[in-house]
Structures are given as C-alpha cells and as structure tokens.
Design an enzyme around this catalytic site. Structure first.
Site, PDB file in Angstrom:
ATOM      1  N   TYR A   1      16.132 -39.602-113.104  1.00  0.00           N
ATOM      2  CA  TYR A   1      17.155 -38.227-113.619  1.00  0.00           C
ATOM      3  C   TYR A   1      17.630 -38.618-115.075  1.00  0.00           C
ATOM      4  O   TYR A   1      18.505 -39.632-115.475  1.00  0.00           O
ATOM      5  CB  TYR A   1      17.811 -37.961-113.016  1.00  0.00           C
TER       6      TYR A   1
ATOM      7  N   THR B   1      18.478 -49.460-115.994  1.00  0.00           N
ATOM      8  CA  THR B   1      19.114 -48.736-117.973  1.00  0.00           C
ATOM      9  C   THR B   1      20.681 -49.706-118.355  1.00  0.00           C
ATOM     10  O   THR B   1      21.261 -50.092-117.325  1.00  0.00           O
ATOM     11  CB  THR B   1      19.447 -47.439-118.351  1.00  0.00           C
ATOM     12  N   ASP B   2      20.411 -49.734-119.756  1.00  0.00           N
ATOM     13  CA  ASP B   2      21.301 -50.186-120.688  1.00  0.00           C
ATOM     14  C   ASP B   2      23.090 -49.338-120.218  1.00  0.00           C
ATOM     15  O   ASP B   2      23.664 -49.806-120.101  1.00  0.00           O
ATOM     16  CB  ASP B   2      21.511 -50.487-121.880  1.00  0.00           C
TER      17      ASP B   2
ATOM     18  N   TYR C   1      25.120 -40.680-115.800  1.00  0.00           N
ATOM     19  CA  TYR C   1      23.972 -40.910-115.937  1.00  0.00           C
ATOM     20  C   TYR C   1      24.196 -42.796-115.480  1.00  0.00           C
ATOM     21  O   TYR C   1      23.263 -42.876-114.419  1.00  0.00           O
ATOM     22  CB  TYR C   1      22.801 -41.154-116.908  1.00  0.00           C
TER      23      TYR C   1
ATOM     24  N   LYS D   1      22.799 -44.265-112.309  1.00  0.00           N
ATOM     25  CA  LYS D   1      21.467 -45.738-112.645  1.00  0.00           C
ATOM     26  C   LYS D   1      21.918 -46.867-111.707  1.00  0.00           C
ATOM     27  O   LYS D   1      21.415 -47.537-110.583  1.00  0.00           O
ATOM     28  CB  LYS D   1      21.279 -45.609-113.461  1.00  0.00           C
TER      29      LYS D   1
END
Length: 298
Positions: A61, A101-102, A125, A129
């Site tokens: 997502y 992700t960063d 987000y 993650k």
C-alpha cells in the site's frame, strides 16, 4: 526455480515477471482481486497450489497521503500481509525477498542512513512498512528486506511519468529542492532480487545474506535535480522541457510528512549480497527510451 511474486501490475512486479523467465525461473504473479495477501487462507492456498521455492513480495500500500486516513488498510497490506507470507514461507522452508522503504526513517539525519540506524517513521505509511519488516523477519528469519526509495519505471505511476505529463502541459514548473535521496529504477530492483535468489534458497537461517539491506540508485540528488535530468533527457528526445524553479518542502505542503533525507547507505548490500547501487542516470535513459521512442526519420 518456481517463484511466487506477490504483485503483478506494480512497477517492480512487472519487471520481475518479465525478467524471471529470462533467468530460467518459473514465475507466477498474484494480486487482487483474485488474491488477498491479508487473508491467511488465501496465502496458504496459493502456496499449496504453486509450491514455490521462493517468494518475492513486491506488493504494498503506497498511497502515502491516503494512508494517514486509512491506517487499517495500510497496516493490513504492509504489515499483516508480510507476516502471513513469512509464516507460510517458514512452514514451506523457503526464503522471502521483500521490498521496503526509506520512510521507515524520519529524515532528520545529516548523512546517509545505514541499517544500524534506529527507524523512526513519522507517518502511517512508514510505520506500516516498518511493522511489515519486523513481522516478516520474526515469522521467517530466512528473509531479505530491500529498503529502497524514489522508485520509477516505464510502468505505473511515478515521478518520471508525472514530470513528462506536466512538461507537456506547463511552460514552468516548481519542484522541491530540499529533499535528498536517489532515484531507483524498478528493473534494477528486480535484477537484484533475481541475482540473490540462488544463494537465499541454499542458505540456512543465520547466514549473513539474510536481514535488512538498503538498495537505491546512485548518486544522490534532489527531486529538483532529478526533474532537471528528466527534462534534459526528454529534450534530447524531442519533448518539451519547461523552466524549473526550485522550491522548499514548506512551499509544497502534503498531508503526510516526507523525509528531508532519504539517502540510504547501500554498502552493506554490496558487501554481503554482491549487489551494488546502480547508476540511476542509466536507468532514466532506459525509462525514457521506453516512454519516448525515437521518431522514424523521413
């Protein structure tokens, strides 16, 4: 090998499904509506049907702003999904490759982030993650998480395609110049996963090839610098190149906070996995060639 790819039409999954067969693997991609990675029964059924020898999770997502109001869905896809995949993979005795992700970092560090830096996500987000990373590796220690950033390709929605579209509509554009990172092209990320698969399948838990690794393009730049490179390449291919004005993050407010520093130190992936950060400028050329095919001369 039989590889189960979670995702089918996303940027990375599209590249994986195109490249895995060329590398001699059998690959199947699954995504909604026929497959729900947040449903344990559907995950178990997929493993039973396809009997994979490895799993690559390229689904996520990724609606960063919408996640702020849709926490449940973000965590279901980004956290519960990886946990269920990890549990099924552990039962099957197979490894998992997962992309993250960063955004697991807050972006306040003044140098590139390493895997030893403590995550501190500032939005839903990033938090979802990070939860997915932790739950996956807890469920299946024989997993690799590749944290990446600024993913682009000739497929789906991304910064390159947005810039090209706006470039045809606007003579001038304002682009953020105080967020730092490195564009990463999906084909490079797919190649990295494919390259390490044989080792992961053969390795036992505890091997140094498992764990969390950073993998982005190089060299570092800003969104403004990336946009300038995009339009320079577009101009060479006969496309319009608008005038760019550098702005700050404060000039372009968004619902979710973006990290000011998305630079990731990729040296660990090079040392332990043998996969180095690819030059994003070469990836951009490939992407522009695909999106802006040369016109035939008369």
């Amino acid at each position: 090998m039989r590889i189960l790819v979670i995702g089918r039409t996303g940027q990375i999954s599209t590249e994986l499904l195109a490249r895995l067969p060329k590398a001699g693997h059998q690959a199947v991609g699954l995504e909604p509506p026929e497959f729900d990675m947040t449903d344990a029964a559907q995950v178990a059924a997929a493993f039973a049907e396809y009997k994979p020898e490895a799993v690559i999770n390229a689904a996520a997502y990724t609606a960063v702003d919408r996640a702020e109001d849709d926490r449940a869905t973000a965590f279901a896809v980004n956290a519960t999904g990886p946990r269920l995949l990890g549990e099924a993979a552990a039962c099957a005795g197979i490894p998992v490759v997962h992309y993250s992700t960063d955004y697991v970092f807050d972006g306040v560090k003044d140098s590139p982030y390493t895997e030893e830096d403590a995550p501190a996500p500032v939005g839903v987000y990033g938090a979802s993650k990070l939860a997915g990373e932790l739950l996956l590796h807890l469920a299946q220690p024989r997993s690799v998480t590749l944290r990446t950033a600024w993913v682009c390709s000739a497929h789906g929605n991304n910064f390159v395609k947005t810039m090209l579209r706006f470039g045809k509509e606007r003579p001038e554009m304002r682009v953020v110049a105080d967020q730092h990172g490195a564009p990463t092209f999906a084909d490079d990320l797919a190649d990295a996963a494919i390259a390490i698969l044989p080792r992961l399948v053969a390795a036992k838990a505890g091997d140094s090839c498992f764990g969390v690794f950073h993998l982005t393009g190089q060299p570092f730049t800003t969104w403004h610098g990336f946009a300038a490179a995009i339009f320079e390449g577009a101009a060479k291919r006969g496309q319009p190149a608008p005038k760019l004005t550098a702005i700050t993050t404060a000039d372009y407010p968004t619902k979710a906070t973006r990290p000011a520093n998305s630079r990731l130190d990729c040296s660990r992936a090079a040392a332990r996995l043998g996969i180095a950060a690819a030059d994003w400028r070469q990836g951009l050329d490939r992407c522009l060639d695909a999106l802006l095919p040369a016109k035939e001369s008369n």
